[in-house]
Design a protein around this motif. Structure first.
Motif, PDB file in Angstrom:
ATOM      1  N   ALA A  43       0.841  -1.185   0.202  1.00 26.13           N
ATOM      2  CA  ALA A  43      -0.099   0.214  -0.113  1.00 26.13           C
ATOM      3  C   ALA A  43       0.877   1.264   0.014  1.00 26.13           C
ATOM      4  N   ALA A  44       2.124   1.418   0.753  1.00 28.95           N
ATOM      5  CA  ALA A  44       3.018   2.301   0.790  1.00 28.95           C
ATOM      6  C   ALA A  44       3.358   2.573  -0.659  1.00 28.95           C
ATOM      7  N   ALA A  45       4.047   1.394  -1.576  1.00 30.68           N
ATOM      8  CA  ALA A  45       4.353   1.477  -2.809  1.00 30.68           C
ATOM      9  C   ALA A  45       3.365   2.086  -3.813  1.00 30.68           C
ATOM     10  N   ALA A  46       2.059   1.801  -3.435  1.00 27.15           N
ATOM     11  CA  ALA A  46       1.210   2.236  -4.516  1.00 27.15           C
ATOM     12  C   ALA A  46       0.815   3.767  -4.152  1.00 27.15           C
ATOM     13  N   ALA A  47       1.093   4.261  -3.087  1.00 31.92           N
ATOM     14  CA  ALA A  47       0.849   5.548  -2.589  1.00 31.92           C
ATOM     15  C   ALA A  47       1.794   6.527  -2.995  1.00 31.92           C
ATOM     16  N   ILE A  48       2.882   6.189  -3.592  1.00 32.66           N
ATOM     17  CA  ILE A  48       3.980   7.007  -3.814  1.00 32.66           C
ATOM     18  C   ILE A  48       3.924   7.860  -4.983  1.00 32.66           C
ATOM     19  N   PRO A  49       3.813   8.997  -5.027  1.00 29.78           N
ATOM     20  CA  PRO A  49       3.586   9.964  -6.382  1.00 29.78           C
ATOM     21  C   PRO A  49       4.672   9.668  -7.420  1.00 29.78           C
ATOM     22  N   GLY A  50       4.261   9.714  -8.559  1.00 29.84           N
ATOM     23  CA  GLY A  50       5.744   9.569  -9.615  1.00 29.84           C
ATOM     24  C   GLY A  50       6.417  10.814  -9.281  1.00 29.84           C
ATOM     25  N   GLY A  51       7.804  10.630  -9.716  1.00 28.49           N
ATOM     26  CA  GLY A  51       8.650  11.859  -9.765  1.00 28.49           C
ATOM     27  C   GLY A  51       9.288  11.876  -8.096  1.00 28.49           C
ATOM     28  N   ALA A  52       8.685  11.169  -7.029  1.00 32.99           N
ATOM     29  CA  ALA A  52       9.102  11.517  -5.782  1.00 32.99           C
ATOM     30  C   ALA A  52      10.669  11.167  -5.446  1.00 32.99           C
ATOM     31  N   ARG A  53      11.078  11.635  -4.491  1.00 29.32           N
ATOM     32  CA  ARG A  53      12.391  11.465  -4.188  1.00 29.32           C
ATOM     33  C   ARG A  53      12.141  10.778  -2.712  1.00 29.32           C
ATOM     34  N   VAL A  54      12.446   9.655  -2.479  1.00 31.20           N
ATOM     35  CA  VAL A  54      11.974   8.861  -1.369  1.00 31.20           C
ATOM     36  C   VAL A  54      13.144   8.332  -0.294  1.00 31.20           C
ATOM     37  N   LEU A  55      13.088   8.886   0.762  1.00 33.19           N
ATOM     38  CA  LEU A  55      13.981   8.056   1.941  1.00 33.19           C
ATOM     39  C   LEU A  55      13.097   6.741   2.319  1.00 33.19           C
ATOM     40  N   LEU A  56      13.632   5.638   2.043  1.00 35.14           N
ATOM     41  CA  LEU A  56      12.904   4.071   2.146  1.00 35.14           C
ATOM     42  C   LEU A  56      13.580   3.719   3.280  1.00 35.14           C
ATOM     43  N   ALA A  57      12.878   3.728   4.448  1.00 36.38           N
ATOM     44  CA  ALA A  57      13.681   3.621   5.747  1.00 36.38           C
ATOM     45  C   ALA A  57      12.872   2.287   6.412  1.00 36.38           C
ATOM     46  N   THR A  58      12.510   1.198   5.459  1.00 34.14           N
ATOM     47  CA  THR A  58      11.524   0.262   6.072  1.00 34.14           C
ATOM     48  C   THR A  58      12.508  -1.371   6.133  1.00 34.14           C
ATOM     49  N   GLY A  59      13.607  -1.143   6.191  1.00 31.07           N
ATOM     50  CA  GLY A  59      14.418  -2.106   6.373  1.00 31.07           C
ATOM     51  C   GLY A  59      14.593  -2.991   5.213  1.00 31.07           C
ATOM     52  N   ARG A  60      15.601  -4.038   5.201  1.00 35.77           N
ATOM     53  CA  ARG A  60      16.244  -4.583   3.960  1.00 35.77           C
ATOM     54  C   ARG A  60      14.968  -5.704   3.438  1.00 35.77           C
ATOM     55  N   GLN A  61      14.223  -6.169   4.069  1.00 37.78           N
ATOM     56  CA  GLN A  61      13.433  -7.328   3.723  1.00 37.78           C
ATOM     57  C   GLN A  61      12.191  -6.871   2.937  1.00 37.78           C
ATOM     58  N   GLY A  62      11.815  -5.634   3.080  1.00 41.05           N
ATOM     59  CA  GLY A  62      10.569  -5.040   2.206  1.00 41.05           C
ATOM     60  C   GLY A  62      10.846  -4.254   1.054  1.00 41.05           C
TER      61      GLY A  62
END
Ligand code: NAP
Length: 236
Positions: free
Chosen positions: A117-136
């Motif tokens: 659901a997080a992946a689906a909610a990311i707007p196109g062109g965003a610059r994302v800090l992904l801090a959800t851990g290695r496994q996800g």
């Protein structure tokens, strides 16, 4: 009275608990999954690696008085196994679960039920800090955005447009501010882990950045859960 306590670990709380239990003369063993190559080791005995499912864990409870599940709030499978194995072995189980975070004034959080659901909610062109851990990280490989992926160990996969930073929290607020600024981050994606790793959320608030916060999996029904090490000690 001296107790033989098996702590399912992998968290700062589990380490703190092991220290206090050992100080008080209890025989404490901490179990680690073995996901990180150089884990921070707790006081007392340490065993590493999966038990081989519910049966394996139940067998390991043969010489244990109390089982404490102090795993990460997102380690839902281990918690399910702990409930089933403790029931089977007739050993009391306490779950130590630190509280999640609560949004304050200025926070721009959107809660989502899962990594997908997080992946689906990311707007196109965003610059994302992904801090959800290695496994996800795999949940984000098809998202049209740039990712700064932060993890302790390298993930198996990375999104096509990504930079990897290997680091272990908790992180200082100044470092989180610098990281967001240096990479011109426009969105933070994190798990509602609770605990000491909230500096990224504070830095995001200061910059008026949106945050996608993944909700915790629910605890199995009927489990005996406490929020602090002191509560575990009181219950022992
Ligand atoms: P999980 O999906 O709930 O567990 C998967 C399997 O890993 C379990 O069935 C068990 O294998 C083994 N396992 C998990 N925790 C263990 C432990 N403390 N001791 C021995 N075996 C364990 O767990 P996970 O999300 O992969 O997390 C693994 C570890 O990393 C946990 O100890 C957790 O506290 C820590 N951690 C997780 C996260 C996260 O976001 N998930 C973040 C920080 C730290 P068997 O069935 O073979 O017993």
């Amino acid at each position: 009275m001296t107790r033989r306590v098996l702590v399912l670990g992998g968290t700062a709380e589990a380490r703190e608990l092991a220290t206090v239990l050992a100080d008080r003369g209890h025989a404490v063993t901490t179990s680690l999954a073995g996901r990180t190559r150089h884990p921070r080791l707790p006081a007392g005995e340490v065993r590493t690696g999966g038990f081989g499912g519910v049966e394996g864990l139940a067998a390991a409870l043969g010489d244990v008085d109390v089982l404490v599940d102090a795993t990460h709030p997102f380690a839902a499978r281990m918690t399910e196994h702990a409930v089933a194995a403790a029931g089977r072995a007739g050993v009391p189980l306490l779950v130590l679960r630190r509280p999640g975070w609560t949004a304050g004034p200025g926070d721009r959080w959107t809660r989502v039920p899962s990594l997908d659901a997080a992946a689906a909610a990311i707007p196109g062109g965003a610059r994302v800090l992904l801090a959800t851990g290695r496994q996800g990280v795999g949940a984000f490989v098809e998202v049209d955005a740039w990712f700064l992926v932060r993890a302790i160990e390298p993930p198996d996969v990375l999104p096509p447009r990504a930079e990897l930073v290997l680091a272990r929290g908790p992180f200082a607020l100044d470092d989180e501010r610098a990281l967001l600024d240096r990479h011109a981050i426009t969105l933070v994606v994190a798990k509602d882990s609770g605990g000491a790793t909230e500096a990224k959320l504070v830095a995001a608030r200061e910059r008026d950045l949106p945050v996608l916060l993944v909700d915790r999996p629910p605890l199995p029904e009927g489990v005996d859960a406490v929020a602090t090490v002191d509560e575990v000690l009181a219950r022992l």
